[in-house]
Scaffold this motif. Sequence first.
Motif, PDB file in Angstrom:
ATOM      1  N   PRO A 103       0.810  -1.227   0.000  1.00 56.25           N
ATOM      2  CA  PRO A 103       0.000   0.000   0.000  1.00 56.25           C
ATOM      3  C   PRO A 103       0.846   1.282   0.000  1.00 56.25           C
ATOM      4  N   ASP A 104       2.147   1.133   0.139  1.00 56.35           N
ATOM      5  CA  ASP A 104       3.013   2.320   0.287  1.00 56.35           C
ATOM      6  C   ASP A 104       3.401   2.910  -1.067  1.00 56.35           C
ATOM      7  N   ARG A 105       3.582   4.222  -1.063  1.00 60.62           N
ATOM      8  CA  ARG A 105       4.112   4.888  -2.261  1.00 60.62           C
ATOM      9  C   ARG A 105       5.622   5.034  -2.173  1.00 60.62           C
ATOM     10  N   GLN A 106       6.135   4.944  -0.964  1.00 55.18           N
ATOM     11  CA  GLN A 106       7.591   4.987  -0.768  1.00 55.18           C
ATOM     12  C   GLN A 106       7.992   3.828   0.136  1.00 55.18           C
ATOM     13  N   LYS A 107       9.054   3.179  -0.190  1.00 56.97           N
ATOM     14  CA  LYS A 107       9.490   2.037   0.612  1.00 56.97           C
ATOM     15  C   LYS A 107      10.999   2.126   0.839  1.00 56.97           C
ATOM     16  N   ARG A 108      11.393   1.916   2.068  1.00 57.93           N
ATOM     17  CA  ARG A 108      12.820   1.866   2.418  1.00 57.93           C
ATOM     18  C   ARG A 108      13.148   0.437   2.798  1.00 57.93           C
ATOM     19  N   VAL A 109      14.112  -0.118   2.145  1.00 56.60           N
ATOM     20  CA  VAL A 109      14.486  -1.503   2.446  1.00 56.60           C
ATOM     21  C   VAL A 109      15.999  -1.619   2.600  1.00 56.60           C
ATOM     22  N   ARG A 110      16.375  -2.657   3.318  1.00 58.47           N
ATOM     23  CA  ARG A 110      17.777  -3.058   3.386  1.00 58.47           C
ATOM     24  C   ARG A 110      17.901  -4.350   2.577  1.00 58.47           C
ATOM     25  N   ILE A 111      18.800  -4.381   1.667  1.00 59.56           N
ATOM     26  CA  ILE A 111      19.097  -5.620   0.942  1.00 59.56           C
ATOM     27  C   ILE A 111      20.435  -6.115   1.460  1.00 59.56           C
ATOM     28  N   CYS A 112      20.394  -7.291   2.055  1.00 63.88           N
ATOM     29  CA  CYS A 112      21.571  -7.781   2.776  1.00 63.88           C
ATOM     30  C   CYS A 112      22.150  -9.031   2.131  1.00 63.88           C
ATOM     31  N   THR A 113      23.446  -9.048   2.067  1.00 58.78           N
ATOM     32  CA  THR A 113      24.186 -10.233   1.648  1.00 58.78           C
ATOM     33  C   THR A 113      24.765 -10.877   2.895  1.00 58.78           C
ATOM     34  N   GLU A 114      24.416 -12.124   3.123  1.00 57.84           N
ATOM     35  CA  GLU A 114      24.876 -12.805   4.333  1.00 57.84           C
ATOM     36  C   GLU A 114      25.695 -14.012   3.952  1.00 57.84           C
ATOM     37  N   SER A 115      26.847 -14.119   4.560  1.00 62.67           N
ATOM     38  CA  SER A 115      27.689 -15.282   4.293  1.00 62.67           C
ATOM     39  C   SER A 115      27.455 -16.321   5.368  1.00 62.67           C
ATOM     40  N   THR A 116      27.594 -17.555   5.010  1.00 65.33           N
ATOM     41  CA  THR A 116      27.386 -18.637   5.956  1.00 65.33           C
ATOM     42  C   THR A 116      28.731 -19.069   6.532  1.00 65.33           C
ATOM     43  N   PRO A 117      28.887 -18.996   7.852  1.00 65.01           N
ATOM     44  CA  PRO A 117      30.172 -19.387   8.439  1.00 65.01           C
ATOM     45  C   PRO A 117      30.303 -20.900   8.553  1.00 65.01           C
ATOM     46  N   TRP A 118      31.500 -21.326   8.796  1.00 64.21           N
ATOM     47  CA  TRP A 118      31.747 -22.750   8.979  1.00 64.21           C
ATOM     48  C   TRP A 118      31.540 -23.115  10.442  1.00 64.21           C
ATOM     49  N   ALA A 119      30.886 -24.232  10.664  1.00 63.50           N
ATOM     50  CA  ALA A 119      30.585 -24.664  12.029  1.00 63.50           C
ATOM     51  C   ALA A 119      31.808 -25.296  12.674  1.00 63.50           C
ATOM     52  N   GLN A 120      32.198 -24.753  13.811  1.00 62.81           N
ATOM     53  CA  GLN A 120      33.292 -25.363  14.565  1.00 62.81           C
ATOM     54  C   GLN A 120      32.912 -25.326  16.032  1.00 62.81           C
ATOM     55  N   PHE A 121      32.994 -26.457  16.677  1.00 65.00           N
ATOM     56  CA  PHE A 121      32.594 -26.532  18.072  1.00 65.00           C
ATOM     57  C   PHE A 121      33.528 -25.711  18.961  1.00 65.00           C
ATOM     58  N   GLY A 122      32.953 -25.212  20.045  1.00 66.55           N
ATOM     59  CA  GLY A 122      33.739 -24.480  21.028  1.00 66.55           C
ATOM     60  C   GLY A 122      34.142 -23.095  20.561  1.00 66.55           C
ATOM     61  N   GLN A 123      33.550 -22.642  19.488  1.00 65.58           N
ATOM     62  CA  GLN A 123      33.947 -21.344  18.969  1.00 65.58           C
ATOM     63  C   GLN A 123      32.717 -20.492  18.718  1.00 65.58           C
ATOM     64  N   ASN A 124      32.950 -19.169  18.793  1.00 62.15           N
ATOM     65  CA  ASN A 124      31.872 -18.301  18.362  1.00 62.15           C
ATOM     66  C   ASN A 124      32.206 -17.830  16.957  1.00 62.15           C
ATOM     67  N   ASN A 125      31.387 -18.246  16.039  1.00 61.05           N
ATOM     68  CA  ASN A 125      31.609 -17.878  14.650  1.00 61.05           C
ATOM     69  C   ASN A 125      31.110 -16.466  14.403  1.00 61.05           C
ATOM     70  N   ILE A 126      31.664 -15.856  13.386  1.00 65.25           N
ATOM     71  CA  ILE A 126      31.216 -14.527  12.976  1.00 65.25           C
ATOM     72  C   ILE A 126      30.559 -14.661  11.617  1.00 65.25           C
ATOM     73  N   LYS A 127      29.347 -14.178  11.537  1.00 68.87           N
ATOM     74  CA  LYS A 127      28.619 -14.201  10.278  1.00 68.87           C
ATOM     75  C   LYS A 127      28.622 -12.785   9.717  1.00 68.87           C
ATOM     76  N   ALA A 128      29.166 -12.639   8.533  1.00 72.93           N
ATOM     77  CA  ALA A 128      29.240 -11.304   7.936  1.00 72.93           C
ATOM     78  C   ALA A 128      27.927 -10.976   7.242  1.00 72.93           C
TER      79      ALA A 128
END
Lengths: 139, 158
Positions: A103-128
């Motif tokens: 219904p909007d005449r103006q729309k603001r959106v974020r278009i995001c590119t997300e990379s999938t990190p590799w799973a490794q136990f005992g670690q906190n991964n960073i997802k860009a």
Amino acid sequence: MKTSLKRKAPATRALTTLVAAAFLLPVGAYAQSMSPMRGKVTSFTDMFAVKVFPANPYNHRIKVEVKVYDADFRPVPAVISPSVLLLAGNSSRQVTVMVPFGPDRQKRVRICTESTPWAQFGQNNIKAQICGKFIAQRR
Amino acid sequence: MKNRMIACGLMAVFLSAHAAHAQAVSGAVPFSGTVDSSCTVIVGSNGTLAASTDGTVLGSKNGGGSAGTAQVFTNDGSFGVSVANPTGFDTKPGAFSGVPDFLAEFALSTGKSGNGNSPAPVKVPKGQTDVNVDLTATLTNAVFDKGDYKATVVLTCE
């Protein structure tokens, strides 16, 4: 103009939107991760289209997802082609995003590119996540 | 005879001038390009979580833990970075039923910092910025069970 567009089939409308976007947006941009990061779009239909170029700056293959959010990072329904892609090292690929105005005449959106990190136990991964901000006006 | 000599002389002059002109021909090859605004996040190393001595905190700032690293490259000074707190572990021991409070934090090489509780992006300058990302999971009145845990912090450039 609006009436004639409404009578067209959805596929025709989508094609019209894409063609309009091709003229309205800069094309052929190649950069790392994602470009462009900002943009203004004017559309004459009930949808608008944006072309973004996710890129893989690494030397190895990565899996990338493209998603659309609003200003509060709530998901926005959109047609993303392709929405999930495998990018070879140091390569880029065009992704077309089509977003309905609703219904909007103006729309603001974020278009995001997300990379999938590799799973490794005992670690906190960073997802860009790289998010470009786009404003679309319906005429 | 004299006329023939004059004609030959004129032809030689014409030919030499033409040859010289041909050697001087050059063409310009134009190049053009557009650089769009872009942001790149390159994840360097994943962080490592370690438990506190009382077992209630699992974090990268504890002894044995380490921060994750990333590099951000931008060509526009209007971009900023932020992190989001994880909502849960991606992987945890089957017996673990605790619900920890997560806090993701980041520190930029520019000296600025931020965390997941204040999601407003922190501006990064044009060029390269190094980012250290920490994660802390805190339990109240409980301890982390033995086992493997994995969580993901989303680092956003926008």
